[in-house]
Design an enzyme around this catalytic site. Sequence first.
Site, mmCIF file in Angstrom:
data_model
loop_
_atom_site.group_PDB
_atom_site.id
_atom_site.type_symbol
_atom_site.label_atom_id
_atom_site.label_comp_id
_atom_site.label_asym_id
_atom_site.label_seq_id
_atom_site.Cartn_x
_atom_site.Cartn_y
_atom_site.Cartn_z
ATOM 1 N N ASP A 1 7.182 -4.403 -3.076
ATOM 2 C CA ASP A 1 5.746 -4.633 -3.063
ATOM 3 C C ASP A 1 5.070 -3.472 -3.766
ATOM 4 O O ASP A 1 5.739 -2.649 -4.401
ATOM 5 C CB ASP A 1 5.229 -4.850 -1.649
ATOM 6 N N ARG B 1 -4.131 -7.681 7.479
ATOM 7 C CA ARG B 1 -4.216 -6.369 6.827
ATOM 8 C C ARG B 1 -5.142 -6.476 5.613
ATOM 9 O O ARG B 1 -4.789 -7.075 4.603
ATOM 10 C CB ARG B 1 -2.834 -5.876 6.379
#
Length: 558
Positions: A458, A173
């Site tokens: 996150d 990613r």
Amino acid sequence: MYPTDQPITINGVTLQGPHLPRQEEILTPEALDFLAMLHRRFDSRRRELLQARGEVRRRIAEGWTPGFLPETRTIREDDSWRVAPLAPGLKDRRVEITGPVDRKMTINALNSGAKCWLADFEDSSTPSWENMLAGQVNLKDAIRRQIDFTTPEGKEYRLGGVQLVDRPTIIVRPRGWHLEEDHLLVDGQPMAGALVDFGLYFFHNAKELLRRGRGPYFYLPKTENHLEARLWNCIFVVAQDALGIPQGTVRATVLIETITAAFEMEEILYQLRNHAAGLNAGRWDYIFSIIKNFRDRGEDFVLPDRADVTMTAPMMRAYTEQLVRACHRRGASAIGGMAAFIPNRRDPEANEAALRKVREDKTREAADGFDGSWVAHPDLVPVAREVFDEVLGELPNQIRARRRDDVQPDAQALLAVSQTPGAITEAGVRMNIEVGIRYVESWLRGNGAAAIHNLMEDAATAEISRSQIWQWINAGSQAQLASGEGTRRVTRDWVETLMEEEFARIERQEGDRFDDAREVFAASALAEEFPDFLTLPAYRQFLSAEAPLRRELSGAAA
């Protein structure tokens, strides 16, 4: 090749920043030429699309409500098209482990028993130059089975004995389109972090992956519409031609983590159809996107405490069910999101609660037709695998078995924000403040995936925390505390008081970054104008190539 820390320019590409271990292996003249080609071909279009995002946001603020596009109706109504057949390593994705690309995580992920690993340069990674470059080294080593790691305490980490095709399929990613990498300049302009992450990984590993029975696979984050997906498709085509890789080798799974993309899921698959692998329900950024886009649209779009916005809320149910329908209708995989709960081996009761909640989350996803889902910790791989094993049996996925023809596209259901059960509470405000500051402190120390109160935080969850506070403050009387907690509004002065109290409770250690973290969090949560992303000003101030000079000048001014 790079003997000093002074900027050096090669064929129009300027490398600035500290000299890092093994950078000569990654930043070769050929690799830099490849990056420069991508930048010169595609960066102007990237900037145009970022400007278009701002225009959409302005229209929403003025009262326009997004919906399914009339101009792409024929794509949605055409039953004949499908995405490319699933590629090697992507047919069975029942358990995917996610995590940053540091050396220890790379080894643990590949030894986890998951079917896939989301190797993350984005929300679970602090985008420091050191982290980004080391991640490329780690992936290159891992693919070639040349990776190991020993902690300062002497604990060793090594790959298990299985071959690449038996280990989790690596899906990288890259960073989102909004993040730039100013340690690499092309013709004086900073590169897009996304092009750096994609380009270096593809350049060094595409042929090696093919030789070993896999391919260069990617997760595409923060996509807001099908035109952004089209840009990625153009990049894939050019990159494959440049390296002599067969067209269609690249495969991409798009995270549907913005409210605008939720109305264009089939169009996104269509634009990427020769390179598409599926869609993912990126739930935390999705919630952030709803708050961000509708932050000043009144009480119909004011969400309760973060903990109350669960996947069973009507708007979240509509989002996930419509995602499965779109994917299976077009032959693509539907991948569920990450449950934030993580195990705690030191606390049996908390550990059991986490396992139970993760099992419930994955059971719901499997029953809804998802083909797999995310976990954030190796201990959760067996839990998710057991759930999907029960549903899938010997099948690799549910694409044919659970088409979800019972679900119909419903724009109003996607926007049913006001139907989310729950309330705004003082505890919720305090939790957003505490978790937000703790996460930013971890991020500033280079760790973008932080375990806080047995939840994996996150950048996406931190964005929820700060954007909720901003919205509640600016919603005025529409953001009242729950009944039983008085008639207090969430005001700036009150939040500042709570921030003082929560900050005072934090246990400090020598060398921590809590003072900086508080500054960053407060600047984004209390700002007059809403910053698009929490990480943008933080990057400029602390991580960019010019950050040391900015801090020096700031200190001198003070």
